[in-house]
Design an enzyme around this catalytic site. Structure first.
Site, mmCIF file in Angstrom:
data_model
loop_
_atom_site.group_PDB
_atom_site.id
_atom_site.type_symbol
_atom_site.label_atom_id
_atom_site.label_comp_id
_atom_site.label_asym_id
_atom_site.label_seq_id
_atom_site.Cartn_x
_atom_site.Cartn_y
_atom_site.Cartn_z
ATOM 1 N N LYS A 103 0.859 -1.184 0.000
ATOM 2 C CA LYS A 103 0.000 0.000 0.000
ATOM 3 C C LYS A 103 0.889 1.224 0.000
ATOM 4 O O LYS A 103 1.841 1.317 0.781
ATOM 5 C CB LYS A 103 -0.876 -0.012 1.278
ATOM 6 C CG LYS A 103 -1.830 1.146 1.379
ATOM 7 C CD LYS A 103 -3.148 0.836 0.694
ATOM 8 C CE LYS A 103 -3.971 2.059 0.384
ATOM 9 N NZ LYS A 103 -3.687 2.730 -0.880
ATOM 10 N N GLN A 124 7.069 4.328 4.055
ATOM 11 C CA GLN A 124 5.681 3.841 4.029
ATOM 12 C C GLN A 124 5.524 2.548 4.833
ATOM 13 O O GLN A 124 4.487 2.337 5.479
ATOM 14 C CB GLN A 124 5.269 3.601 2.565
ATOM 15 C CG GLN A 124 3.782 3.465 2.346
ATOM 16 C CD GLN A 124 3.059 4.804 2.281
ATOM 17 O OE1 GLN A 124 3.529 5.735 1.661
ATOM 18 N NE2 GLN A 124 1.919 4.899 2.942
ATOM 19 N N LYS A 127 5.324 3.607 8.418
ATOM 20 C CA LYS A 127 4.098 4.394 8.611
ATOM 21 C C LYS A 127 2.867 3.494 8.623
ATOM 22 O O LYS A 127 2.016 3.592 9.510
ATOM 23 C CB LYS A 127 3.983 5.406 7.462
ATOM 24 C CG LYS A 127 2.758 6.283 7.520
ATOM 25 C CD LYS A 127 2.535 7.087 6.235
ATOM 26 C CE LYS A 127 3.766 7.756 5.700
ATOM 27 N NZ LYS A 127 3.461 8.723 4.625
ATOM 28 N N LYS A 139 5.553 2.135 -2.994
ATOM 29 C CA LYS A 139 5.412 3.478 -3.572
ATOM 30 C C LYS A 139 5.690 3.339 -5.060
ATOM 31 O O LYS A 139 6.435 2.456 -5.478
ATOM 32 C CB LYS A 139 6.429 4.436 -2.930
ATOM 33 C CG LYS A 139 6.045 5.885 -3.021
ATOM 34 C CD LYS A 139 5.042 6.298 -1.960
ATOM 35 C CE LYS A 139 4.544 7.711 -2.191
ATOM 36 N NZ LYS A 139 3.778 8.225 -1.051
ATOM 37 N N GLY A 178 -2.939 8.198 -4.325
ATOM 38 C CA GLY A 178 -2.316 9.410 -4.855
ATOM 39 C C GLY A 178 -1.106 9.839 -4.042
ATOM 40 O O GLY A 178 -0.810 9.296 -2.982
ATOM 41 N N ASP A 179 -0.395 10.801 -4.577
ATOM 42 C CA ASP A 179 0.708 11.479 -3.888
ATOM 43 C C ASP A 179 0.943 12.748 -4.710
ATOM 44 O O ASP A 179 0.022 13.193 -5.419
ATOM 45 C CB ASP A 179 1.964 10.579 -3.842
ATOM 46 C CG ASP A 179 3.052 11.140 -2.926
ATOM 47 O OD1 ASP A 179 2.914 11.045 -1.701
ATOM 48 O OD2 ASP A 179 4.050 11.705 -3.435
ATOM 49 N N THR A 222 -5.068 13.281 5.181
ATOM 50 C CA THR A 222 -3.658 13.515 5.528
ATOM 51 C C THR A 222 -3.515 14.841 6.270
ATOM 52 O O THR A 222 -2.867 14.926 7.317
ATOM 53 C CB THR A 222 -2.774 13.495 4.270
ATOM 54 O OG1 THR A 222 -3.047 12.290 3.553
ATOM 55 C CG2 THR A 222 -1.303 13.549 4.622
ATOM 56 N N ASN A 253 -2.943 19.030 -2.037
ATOM 57 C CA ASN A 253 -3.930 18.308 -1.228
ATOM 58 C C ASN A 253 -3.653 18.419 0.272
ATOM 59 O O ASN A 253 -4.525 18.814 1.053
ATOM 60 C CB ASN A 253 -3.951 16.836 -1.671
ATOM 61 C CG ASN A 253 -4.777 15.976 -0.746
ATOM 62 O OD1 ASN A 253 -4.276 15.440 0.248
ATOM 63 N ND2 ASN A 253 -6.057 15.860 -1.016
ATOM 64 N N SER A 392 -7.185 5.482 3.766
ATOM 65 C CA SER A 392 -7.108 4.564 2.618
ATOM 66 C C SER A 392 -7.384 3.132 3.081
ATOM 67 O O SER A 392 -8.074 2.369 2.401
ATOM 68 C CB SER A 392 -5.724 4.620 1.962
ATOM 69 O OG SER A 392 -5.656 5.670 1.024
HETATM 70 P P1 NDP Z 1 0.150 17.780 -4.358
HETATM 71 O O1 NDP Z 1 0.678 17.426 -5.688
HETATM 72 O O2 NDP Z 1 -1.306 17.911 -4.166
HETATM 73 O O3 NDP Z 1 0.821 19.148 -3.843
HETATM 74 C C1 NDP Z 1 2.195 19.251 -3.739
HETATM 75 C C2 NDP Z 1 2.524 20.668 -3.309
HETATM 76 O O4 NDP Z 1 3.905 20.720 -2.972
HETATM 77 C C3 NDP Z 1 2.326 21.691 -4.404
HETATM 78 O O5 NDP Z 1 1.985 22.916 -3.835
HETATM 79 C C4 NDP Z 1 3.689 21.728 -5.057
HETATM 80 O O6 NDP Z 1 3.982 22.922 -5.753
HETATM 81 C C5 NDP Z 1 4.583 21.605 -3.858
HETATM 82 N N1 NDP Z 1 5.873 21.038 -4.258
HETATM 83 C C6 NDP Z 1 6.086 19.858 -4.882
HETATM 84 N N2 NDP Z 1 7.389 19.692 -5.138
HETATM 85 C C7 NDP Z 1 7.993 20.803 -4.662
HETATM 86 C C8 NDP Z 1 9.340 21.229 -4.611
HETATM 87 N N3 NDP Z 1 10.325 20.467 -5.107
HETATM 88 N N4 NDP Z 1 9.610 22.440 -4.024
HETATM 89 C C9 NDP Z 1 8.603 23.199 -3.512
HETATM 90 N N5 NDP Z 1 7.310 22.845 -3.547
HETATM 91 C C10 NDP Z 1 7.019 21.666 -4.096
HETATM 92 O O7 NDP Z 1 0.773 16.695 -3.358
HETATM 93 P P2 NDP Z 1 0.279 16.297 -1.898
HETATM 94 O O8 NDP Z 1 -0.258 17.480 -1.204
HETATM 95 O O9 NDP Z 1 -0.546 15.078 -2.019
HETATM 96 O O10 NDP Z 1 1.649 15.847 -1.224
HETATM 97 C C11 NDP Z 1 2.473 16.749 -0.489
HETATM 98 C C12 NDP Z 1 3.403 15.970 0.413
HETATM 99 O O11 NDP Z 1 2.614 15.158 1.319
HETATM 100 C C13 NDP Z 1 4.349 14.982 -0.279
HETATM 101 O O12 NDP Z 1 5.553 14.904 0.457
HETATM 102 C C14 NDP Z 1 3.613 13.649 -0.162
HETATM 103 O O13 NDP Z 1 4.481 12.537 -0.274
HETATM 104 C C15 NDP Z 1 3.035 13.789 1.236
HETATM 105 N N6 NDP Z 1 1.913 12.930 1.541
HETATM 106 C C16 NDP Z 1 0.762 12.979 0.812
HETATM 107 C C17 NDP Z 1 -0.303 12.180 1.134
HETATM 108 C C18 NDP Z 1 -1.608 12.283 0.438
HETATM 109 O O14 NDP Z 1 -2.576 11.693 0.941
HETATM 110 N N7 NDP Z 1 -1.736 13.005 -0.659
HETATM 111 C C19 NDP Z 1 -0.203 11.179 2.229
HETATM 112 C C20 NDP Z 1 1.011 11.279 3.000
HETATM 113 C C21 NDP Z 1 2.031 12.105 2.638
HETATM 114 P P3 NDP Z 1 4.184 22.936 -7.363
HETATM 115 O O15 NDP Z 1 2.803 22.904 -7.915
HETATM 116 O O16 NDP Z 1 4.933 24.175 -7.630
HETATM 117 O O17 NDP Z 1 4.970 21.690 -7.698
#
Ligand code: NDP
Length: 468
Positions: A103, A124, A127, A139, A178-179, A222, A253, A392
């Site tokens: 997962k 993961q 976690k 992943k 998703g991620d 999250t 997200n 999830s």
């Molecule tokens: P999204 O794609 O929805 O959003 C990612 C955000 O982070 C965007 O604002 C993006 O900006 C920014 N970002 C991505 N890469 C970079 C970078 N290199 N430098 C600066 N900003 C960056 O992703 P999520 O919100 O789903 O995920 C965010 C984090 O949370 C990740 O680390 C993910 O692994 C973690 N996570 C997510 C989960 C989930 O349920 N979605 C669960 C657990 C952890 P831009 O548009 O400019 O790229």
């Protein structure tokens, strides 16, 4: 088998064992710096347990846990809107399946490679174990960049990605979600193609649409979970979220729903960001402004800088991260290594008391040292952001039983799971040895607590299942 949590070895012998172990990991996984960082962080916490419990050494548990069960790598070919053929790389890292079906999310971002996914999959495993639900760790993703792509291009890419991935996944085999770069739209396209290829309607992906097998609260889980975890940490010091000033990074997200829950609980959220820079709104991002951000990011797919044009008084800081802005609470919710040593020092000097990580490994090792030295409340991602995968897991059980639980029921379960993760971190991370009490007398190293609690369950399952 019952685990004997003996920790008799000296710090020096543990450090030496960690260095020797890491030397082998680095030699066997050259160039995969994020993977080395994640493994080092985990191994530093669990080495005292491994050294004190011969059964783990006899079964080579640590050595086995850093080698994925398998890595699947494939070509993804698709046609863009100009009729040109595009080629990307796709991957799935199935890291450890000892306690349940694999997962973990799928990430679409140009920085994705095997090393990135091995780091995320390793995190993961621990976690998922912490959630107490039966889920192994995995992943996957691609170096595909969704920014600026049309809906048609995203759909064709997702279909081509699934043309290969479908062979390796299934509701009791491996359940992606998703991620970064993979949200509701992408999960929809991936699921449609899976169904077409297999002629099956089942719970093979989570984060599905609410009308076709999705769970209430999965999009929010999250971010909400990271705030619930902060609430639990604050409660150990008789503090609460209401009235606090919070800095949030990212605007995807996790950031959106972190901000939403913080606002609901009476905090003042003053920052959001993306890879172009940070917006600062000292008046606070209220529900109305957040709704505008959600429309900007999720529908128009715009950039966060537009916030400062829309809301007068807000400022856009190009190329900057939020951590120089004074705040009580920090929620790194964008990506790995987005908060370094100088950022951590700035946060602490400006009075920050609590960091709850929505992103995976957002703080560098130097930043973590600063948090621990200054004894602020530091909730590592594998604990603080586990709410997403926990819901999830609830989506999987709802799919398996063909039952849908209400939003209120899922929220109550999410709160319960975040509390139990917190209490487990306290049990294994309280430095005064006051394990088992969720209101410890001394400092709690949540990082050690999360790593140890996550490790023991997986390690014991591996021992019990033999040398496979
Ligand atoms: P999204 O794609 O929805 O959003 C990612 C955000 O982070 C965007 O604002 C993006 O900006 C920014 N970002 C991505 N890469 C970079 C970078 N290199 N430098 C600066 N900003 C960056 O992703 P999520 O919100 O789903 O995920 C965010 C984090 O949370 C990740 O680390 C993910 O692994 C973690 N996570 C997510 C989960 C989930 O349920 N979605 C669960 C657990 C952890 P831009 O548009 O400019 O790229």
């Amino acid at each position: 088998m019952s685990t004997v949590i003996e920790q008799s070895h000296s710090t020096a012998s543990c450090e030496a064992a960690v260095e020797a172990f890491m030397e082998r990991v680095i030699a066997q996984n050259p160039g995969e710096k994020l993977f080395h960082q994640a493994v080092r962080e985990g191994v530093r916490s669990v080495m005292p347990i491994v050294l004190a419990n011969p059964i783990y050494r006899q079964h080579q548990i640590l050595e086995r846990m850093v080698v994925p069960d398998r890595v699947i790598s494939f070509r993804v070919t698709w046609v863009d809107d100009r009729g040109q053929v595009q080629v990307n790389r796709g991957y799935r890292v199935q890291m450890n399946g000892a306690i349940g079906p694999y997962k973990g999310g799928l990430r679409f971002h140009p920085s994705v490679n095997v090393g990135t996914l091995k780091f995320l999959a390793f995190e993961q495993v621990l976690k998922n174990s912490l959630t107490t639900l039966p889920m192994g760790g995995a992943k996957g993703g691609s170096d595909f960049d969704p920014h600026g792509k049309s809906d048609g291009e995203i759909m064709r890419f997702c279909q081509s990605f699934m043309n290969e991935l479908y062979q390796y996944i299934g509701p009791d085999i491996d359940v992606p979600a998703g991620d970064i770069g993979v949200g509701a739209r992408e999960v929809g396209y991936l699921y449609g193609q899976y169904r077409k290829l297999t002629r099956r309607f089942n719970g093979v992906l989570t984060g599905k649409g609410i009308n076709w097998g999705g769970s209430f609260l999965r999009p929010e889980a999250t971010g909400y979970g990271a705030v619930y975890f902060a609430q639990e940490m604050l409660a150990t010091r008789d503090l609460e979220i209401a009235g606090k000033v919070a800095a949030v990074s990212g605007s995807g997200n996790v950031a959106q729903y972190t901000a939403e829950k913080l606002i609901q609980l009476g905090a003042k959220v003053i920052t959001l960001s993306d890879s172009d820079g940070t917006i600062v709104d000292m008046d606070g991002i209220n529900e109305e402004k957040l709704a505008w951000v959600m429309e900007l990011k999720n529908v128009r797919r715009g950039r966060i800088r537009e916030y400062a044009d829309k809301f007068k008084g807000a400022q856009f800081l190009p190329g900057k991260r939020p951590w120089g802005v004074p705040c009580d609470l920090a929620f790194p919710s964008a990506t790995q290594n987005e908060l370094d040593g100088p950022d951590a020092r700035a946060l602490v000097q400006n009075g920050c008391i609590c960091v709850s990580e929505g992103a995976n490994m957002p703080s560098t090792p130097e930043a973590i040292e600063v948090f621990l030295e200054n004894k602020i409340l530091y909730g590592p991602g594998k604990a603080a952001n586990a709410g997403g995968v926990a819901v999830s897991g609830l989506e999987m059980s709802q799919n398996a039983s063909c039952m849908r639980r209400s939003r209120e029921e899922i929220d109550a379960q999410l709160r319960k799971i975040m509390k139990s993760i917190h209490d487990n971190c306290v049990k294994y991370g309280a430095e005064d040895g006051d394990g088992g009490c969720c209101k410890p007398k001394g400092f709690v190293n949540y990082l050690n607590g999360a790593n140890v609690a996550g490790f023991i369950k997986v390690a014991d399952a591996m021992v019990q299942q033999g040398v496979y």
